[in-house]
Each structure stands twice: as C-alpha cells, then as structure tokens.
Motif scaffolding. Structure first.
Motif, PDB file in Angstrom:
ATOM      1  N   SER A  21       0.827  -1.207   0.000  1.00 50.72           N
ATOM      2  CA  SER A  21       0.000   0.000   0.000  1.00 50.72           C
ATOM      3  C   SER A  21       0.864   1.261   0.000  1.00 50.72           C
ATOM      4  O   SER A  21       0.517   2.247  -0.651  1.00 50.72           O
ATOM      5  CB  SER A  21      -0.991  -0.002   1.163  1.00 50.72           C
ATOM      6  OG  SER A  21      -0.324   0.015   2.394  1.00 50.72           O
ATOM      7  N   ILE A  22       2.004   1.238   0.695  1.00 48.75           N
ATOM      8  CA  ILE A  22       2.895   2.400   0.680  1.00 48.75           C
ATOM      9  C   ILE A  22       3.487   2.592  -0.716  1.00 48.75           C
ATOM     10  O   ILE A  22       3.529   3.709  -1.237  1.00 48.75           O
ATOM     11  CB  ILE A  22       4.008   2.274   1.740  1.00 48.75           C
ATOM     12  CG1 ILE A  22       3.403   2.252   3.144  1.00 48.75           C
ATOM     13  CG2 ILE A  22       5.004   3.420   1.607  1.00 48.75           C
ATOM     14  CD1 ILE A  22       4.399   1.962   4.246  1.00 48.75           C
ATOM     15  N   ALA A  23       3.908   1.500  -1.345  1.00 46.63           N
ATOM     16  CA  ALA A  23       4.453   1.583  -2.709  1.00 46.63           C
ATOM     17  C   ALA A  23       3.414   2.142  -3.675  1.00 46.63           C
ATOM     18  O   ALA A  23       3.736   2.973  -4.538  1.00 46.63           O
ATOM     19  CB  ALA A  23       4.940   0.208  -3.171  1.00 46.63           C
ATOM     20  N   GLN A  24       2.162   1.721  -3.531  1.00 48.75           N
ATOM     21  CA  GLN A  24       1.103   2.231  -4.401  1.00 48.75           C
ATOM     22  C   GLN A  24       0.889   3.732  -4.192  1.00 48.75           C
ATOM     23  O   GLN A  24       0.706   4.477  -5.159  1.00 48.75           O
ATOM     24  CB  GLN A  24      -0.202   1.470  -4.158  1.00 48.75           C
ATOM     25  CG  GLN A  24      -0.162   0.057  -4.690  1.00 48.75           C
ATOM     26  CD  GLN A  24      -1.385  -0.747  -4.289  1.00 48.75           C
ATOM     27  OE1 GLN A  24      -1.859  -0.668  -3.154  1.00 48.75           O
ATOM     28  NE2 GLN A  24      -1.898  -1.533  -5.225  1.00 48.75           N
ATOM     29  N   ALA A  27       3.726   5.543  -5.814  1.00 54.25           N
ATOM     30  CA  ALA A  27       3.574   5.478  -7.276  1.00 54.25           C
ATOM     31  C   ALA A  27       2.521   6.458  -7.788  1.00 54.25           C
ATOM     32  O   ALA A  27       2.610   6.914  -8.928  1.00 54.25           O
ATOM     33  CB  ALA A  27       3.232   4.050  -7.705  1.00 54.25           C
ATOM     34  N   ASP A  28       1.536   6.784  -6.956  1.00 49.07           N
ATOM     35  CA  ASP A  28       0.488   7.739  -7.352  1.00 49.07           C
ATOM     36  C   ASP A  28       0.941   9.196  -7.249  1.00 49.07           C
ATOM     37  O   ASP A  28       0.210  10.100  -7.636  1.00 49.07           O
ATOM     38  CB  ASP A  28      -0.763   7.542  -6.491  1.00 49.07           C
ATOM     39  CG  ASP A  28      -1.543   6.289  -6.871  1.00 49.07           C
ATOM     40  OD1 ASP A  28      -1.356   5.797  -7.994  1.00 49.07           O
ATOM     41  OD2 ASP A  28      -2.335   5.820  -6.028  1.00 49.07           O
ATOM     42  N   ASP A  30       2.781  12.638  -8.155  1.00 45.36           N
ATOM     43  CA  ASP A  30       3.162  13.301  -9.410  1.00 45.36           C
ATOM     44  C   ASP A  30       4.661  13.182  -9.642  1.00 45.36           C
ATOM     45  O   ASP A  30       5.460  13.351  -8.712  1.00 45.36           O
ATOM     46  CB  ASP A  30       2.781  14.780  -9.375  1.00 45.36           C
ATOM     47  CG  ASP A  30       1.280  15.002  -9.467  1.00 45.36           C
ATOM     48  OD1 ASP A  30       0.576  14.096  -9.963  1.00 45.36           O
ATOM     49  OD2 ASP A  30       0.821  16.076  -9.047  1.00 45.36           O
ATOM     50  N   GLY A  31       5.043  12.892 -10.878  1.00 43.13           N
ATOM     51  CA  GLY A  31       6.448  12.800 -11.256  1.00 43.13           C
ATOM     52  C   GLY A  31       7.060  11.431 -11.066  1.00 43.13           C
ATOM     53  O   GLY A  31       8.189  11.193 -11.477  1.00 43.13           O
ATOM     54  N   VAL A  32       6.314  10.508 -10.432  1.00 43.28           N
ATOM     55  CA  VAL A  32       6.821   9.153 -10.190  1.00 43.28           C
ATOM     56  C   VAL A  32       6.252   8.223 -11.247  1.00 43.28           C
ATOM     57  O   VAL A  32       5.047   8.173 -11.464  1.00 43.28           O
ATOM     58  CB  VAL A  32       6.441   8.665  -8.771  1.00 43.28           C
ATOM     59  CG1 VAL A  32       6.821   7.204  -8.581  1.00 43.28           C
ATOM     60  CG2 VAL A  32       7.096   9.535  -7.712  1.00 43.28           C
ATOM     61  N   ASP A  33       7.155   7.480 -11.915  1.00 42.79           N
ATOM     62  CA  ASP A  33       6.740   6.516 -12.932  1.00 42.79           C
ATOM     63  C   ASP A  33       6.691   5.081 -12.409  1.00 42.79           C
ATOM     64  O   ASP A  33       5.954   4.256 -12.930  1.00 42.79           O
ATOM     65  CB  ASP A  33       7.684   6.558 -14.135  1.00 42.79           C
ATOM     66  CG  ASP A  33       7.608   7.879 -14.874  1.00 42.79           C
ATOM     67  OD1 ASP A  33       6.538   8.514 -14.860  1.00 42.79           O
ATOM     68  OD2 ASP A  33       8.627   8.278 -15.471  1.00 42.79           O
ATOM     69  N   GLY A  34       7.496   4.774 -11.384  1.00 41.29           N
ATOM     70  CA  GLY A  34       7.509   3.412 -10.868  1.00 41.29           C
ATOM     71  C   GLY A  34       8.199   3.336  -9.522  1.00 41.29           C
ATOM     72  O   GLY A  34       9.008   4.198  -9.168  1.00 41.29           O
ATOM     73  N   VAL A  35       7.854   2.281  -8.770  1.00 47.53           N
ATOM     74  CA  VAL A  35       8.400   2.064  -7.428  1.00 47.53           C
ATOM     75  C   VAL A  35       8.677   0.574  -7.237  1.00 47.53           C
ATOM     76  O   VAL A  35       7.835  -0.256  -7.569  1.00 47.53           O
ATOM     77  CB  VAL A  35       7.399   2.521  -6.331  1.00 47.53           C
ATOM     78  CG1 VAL A  35       7.951   2.238  -4.941  1.00 47.53           C
ATOM     79  CG2 VAL A  35       7.043   3.977  -6.490  1.00 47.53           C
TER      80      VAL A  35
END
Length: 95
Positions: A21-24, A27-28, A30-35
């Motif tokens: 849930s923290i990774a999600q 990832a949501d 702005d500016g983040v494409d992946g985690v």
C-alpha cells in the motif's frame, strides 16, 4: 535545479500498513513513474524496506510526506540520480 530521476530510500515502517500500500501511494505521486519495494529486515515492531523510486521529476518532499503519512520514517537516502538521465554505476578498482 536539476530534476530528481531516481531515489533509493531506506524506510522503517510499522507492520501496518503493508509495503504494497505504501508503494502504491508513492507510485500515485506526481512525477513518479515506478516504485520497487524490497523487504530488508523484519523484527517484532518494525520492518525495514528499501524503496527505489523512478520518474521524470520526483518531488522528494512529496514522496517523504506520503511515507510519513503512513506512519513510516525515511531512515536514509541511499542513492539519488539527478539530471537529464540516470547514470549507471561504473565499477572501480576499489570494488
């Protein structure tokens, strides 16, 4: 100022919420494409997670705010890549 393209964060978190849930939530941002999230160590009270965050323009303050809002803490910034592209590590004789 150069944009942040990659962050590797050492995070201490309670057992809940899950690292998923923290990774999600990261990832949501702005500016983040992946985690990526990797469990490093677990004890009775906390889990130590390594988060690798990549994107075109990562806002460090926003990412850390998302982490802290979950009850977790950024223990350290273990790696950062800034600029037009991510530069891969090059081996040196000391390695």
């Amino acid at each position: 100022m150069a944009t942040i393209r990659q962050l590797v964060l050492d995070v201490l978190k309670p057992h809940e919420p899950t690292m998923l849930s923290i990774a999600q939530e990261i990832a949501d941002t702005d500016g983040v494409d992946g985690v990526n999230a990797i469990l490093i160590e677990m004890d009775e009270e906390v889990r130590n997670i390594k988060f690798t965050v990549e994107g075109d323009d990562i806002d460090y303050d926003e990412v850390t705010a998302v982490i802290e809002d979950t009850g977790a803490t950024v223990h350290s910034v273990d790696q950062v890549a800034c600029g037009e592209r991510i530069v891969e590590d090059a081996p040196t004789p000391q390695d």
